[in-house]
Design a protein around this motif. Structure first.
Motif, PDB file in Angstrom:
ATOM      1  N   VAL A   1      20.584  -7.269  -5.897  1.00 32.16           N
ATOM      2  CA  VAL A   1      19.655  -7.890  -5.270  1.00 32.16           C
ATOM      3  C   VAL A   1      19.231  -7.167  -4.016  1.00 32.16           C
ATOM      4  CG1 VAL A   1      20.673 -10.112  -6.119  1.00 32.16           C
ATOM      5  CG2 VAL A   1      21.268  -9.364  -4.207  1.00 32.16           C
ATOM      6  N   ARG A   2      18.114  -7.519  -3.734  1.00 26.90           N
ATOM      7  CA  ARG A   2      17.590  -7.237  -2.391  1.00 26.90           C
ATOM      8  C   ARG A   2      17.435  -7.893  -1.375  1.00 26.90           C
ATOM      9  NH1 ARG A   2      12.324  -6.691   0.401  1.00 26.90           N
ATOM     10  NH2 ARG A   2      11.496  -8.145  -0.857  1.00 26.90           N
ATOM     11  N   TRP A   3      18.374  -7.633  -0.223  1.00 29.60           N
ATOM     12  CA  TRP A   3      18.697  -8.500   0.742  1.00 29.60           C
ATOM     13  C   TRP A   3      17.617  -8.329   1.977  1.00 29.60           C
ATOM     14  CZ3 TRP A   3      22.274 -12.179   0.858  1.00 29.60           C
ATOM     15  CH2 TRP A   3      23.217 -12.106  -0.082  1.00 29.60           C
ATOM     16  N   ARG A   4      17.061  -9.070   2.560  1.00 29.02           N
ATOM     17  CA  ARG A   4      16.113  -8.775   3.531  1.00 29.02           C
ATOM     18  C   ARG A   4      16.380  -9.761   4.768  1.00 29.02           C
ATOM     19  NH1 ARG A   4      10.796 -11.560   1.099  1.00 29.02           N
ATOM     20  NH2 ARG A   4      11.795 -13.227   0.038  1.00 29.02           N
ATOM     21  N   LYS A   5      15.826  -9.512   6.028  1.00 28.65           N
ATOM     22  CA  LYS A   5      16.210 -10.149   7.173  1.00 28.65           C
ATOM     23  C   LYS A   5      14.747 -10.473   7.889  1.00 28.65           C
ATOM     24  CE  LYS A   5      18.254  -6.269   9.557  1.00 28.65           C
ATOM     25  NZ  LYS A   5      19.222  -5.874  10.301  1.00 28.65           N
ATOM     26  N   SER A   6      14.808 -11.346   8.900  1.00 27.06           N
ATOM     27  CA  SER A   6      13.495 -11.861   9.541  1.00 27.06           C
ATOM     28  C   SER A   6      13.122 -10.284  10.389  1.00 27.06           C
ATOM     29  CB  SER A   6      13.744 -13.101  10.583  1.00 27.06           C
ATOM     30  OG  SER A   6      12.831 -13.122  11.304  1.00 27.06           O
ATOM     31  N   VAL A   7      11.927 -10.247  10.618  1.00 29.69           N
ATOM     32  CA  VAL A   7      11.446  -9.172  11.758  1.00 29.69           C
ATOM     33  C   VAL A   7      11.528  -9.606  13.083  1.00 29.69           C
ATOM     34  CG1 VAL A   7       9.774  -8.389  10.133  1.00 29.69           C
ATOM     35  CG2 VAL A   7       8.999 -10.036  11.820  1.00 29.69           C
ATOM     36  N   TYR A   8      12.152 -10.861  13.134  1.00 27.35           N
ATOM     37  CA  TYR A   8      12.691 -11.296  14.582  1.00 27.35           C
ATOM     38  C   TYR A   8      14.070 -11.096  14.940  1.00 27.35           C
ATOM     39  CZ  TYR A   8       8.079 -13.870  14.592  1.00 27.35           C
ATOM     40  OH  TYR A   8       6.890 -13.967  14.688  1.00 27.35           O
ATOM     41  N   SER A   9      14.810 -10.614  14.051  1.00 26.37           N
ATOM     42  CA  SER A   9      16.188 -10.227  14.249  1.00 26.37           C
ATOM     43  C   SER A   9      16.367  -8.949  15.206  1.00 26.37           C
ATOM     44  CB  SER A   9      16.830  -9.692  13.010  1.00 26.37           C
ATOM     45  OG  SER A   9      16.874 -10.759  12.035  1.00 26.37           O
ATOM     46  N   ASN A  10      17.366  -9.068  15.924  1.00 23.12           N
ATOM     47  CA  ASN A  10      17.656  -8.114  16.769  1.00 23.12           C
ATOM     48  C   ASN A  10      18.604  -7.136  16.507  1.00 23.12           C
ATOM     49  OD1 ASN A  10      20.427  -8.892  17.846  1.00 23.12           O
ATOM     50  ND2 ASN A  10      19.310 -10.655  18.783  1.00 23.12           N
ATOM     51  N   PRO A  11      18.510  -5.822  17.362  1.00 26.17           N
ATOM     52  CA  PRO A  11      19.531  -4.850  16.881  1.00 26.17           C
ATOM     53  C   PRO A  11      20.774  -5.036  17.095  1.00 26.17           C
ATOM     54  CG  PRO A  11      17.924  -4.064  18.509  1.00 26.17           C
ATOM     55  CD  PRO A  11      17.705  -5.566  18.390  1.00 26.17           C
ATOM     56  N   SER A  12      21.253  -6.154  17.761  1.00 28.70           N
ATOM     57  CA  SER A  12      22.639  -6.398  17.965  1.00 28.70           C
ATOM     58  C   SER A  12      23.336  -7.186  16.852  1.00 28.70           C
ATOM     59  CB  SER A  12      22.967  -7.487  19.285  1.00 28.70           C
ATOM     60  OG  SER A  12      22.268  -8.671  18.860  1.00 28.70           O
ATOM     61  N   GLY A  13      22.715  -7.456  15.900  1.00 32.33           N
ATOM     62  CA  GLY A  13      23.165  -7.544  14.657  1.00 32.33           C
ATOM     63  C   GLY A  13      23.422  -9.278  14.243  1.00 32.33           C
TER      64      GLY A  13
END
Length: 78
Positions: free
Chosen positions: A16-28
Motif C-alpha cells: 500500500v502507499r502511505w501518505r501524510k498531510s503536507v501540513y505535517s511537520n518535520p518533528s514526526g
C-alpha cells in the motif's frame, strides 16, 4: 498513561502507499493514511511505521473529515 495498542500490524499491509498531510511537520507528529484494496482506509502513526494500523471504512473516514472541517475536534489540538 499506559501505552494503548490495537489494530493490525502495519507491516501486514504490504504494497500500500502511505501518505501524510503536507501540513505535517518535520518533528514526526504525523499520521499516515493508505487506501486498501477493498476500499477501506488504514491509519498509522508515522513515528511507528511498523506499529499498529487502524482500519476504517470510507464512511467512517468521511464522517471524521467532515467533523474536523466543522471544528468538532479543535479542542483536542490546543
Amino acid at each position: 498513561m499506559n501505552e494503548i495498542s490495537n489494530g493490525v500490524a502495519a507491516t501486514a499491509l504490504s504494497g500500500v502507499r502511505w501518505r501524510k498531510s503536507v501540513y505535517s511537520n518535520p518533528s514526526g507528529n504525523c499520521v499516515e493514511l493508505a487506501e486498501l484494496p477493498g476500499g477501506e482506509v488504514a491509519v498509522r502513526n508515522s513515528r511507528h511505521p511498523s506499529g499498529p494500523a487502524l482500519i476504517y471504512s470510507r464512511g467512517e473516514i468521511a464522517a471524521f473529515i467532515q467533523g474536523a472541517k466543522n471544528g468538532e475536534f479543535d479542542d483536542l489540538a490546543l
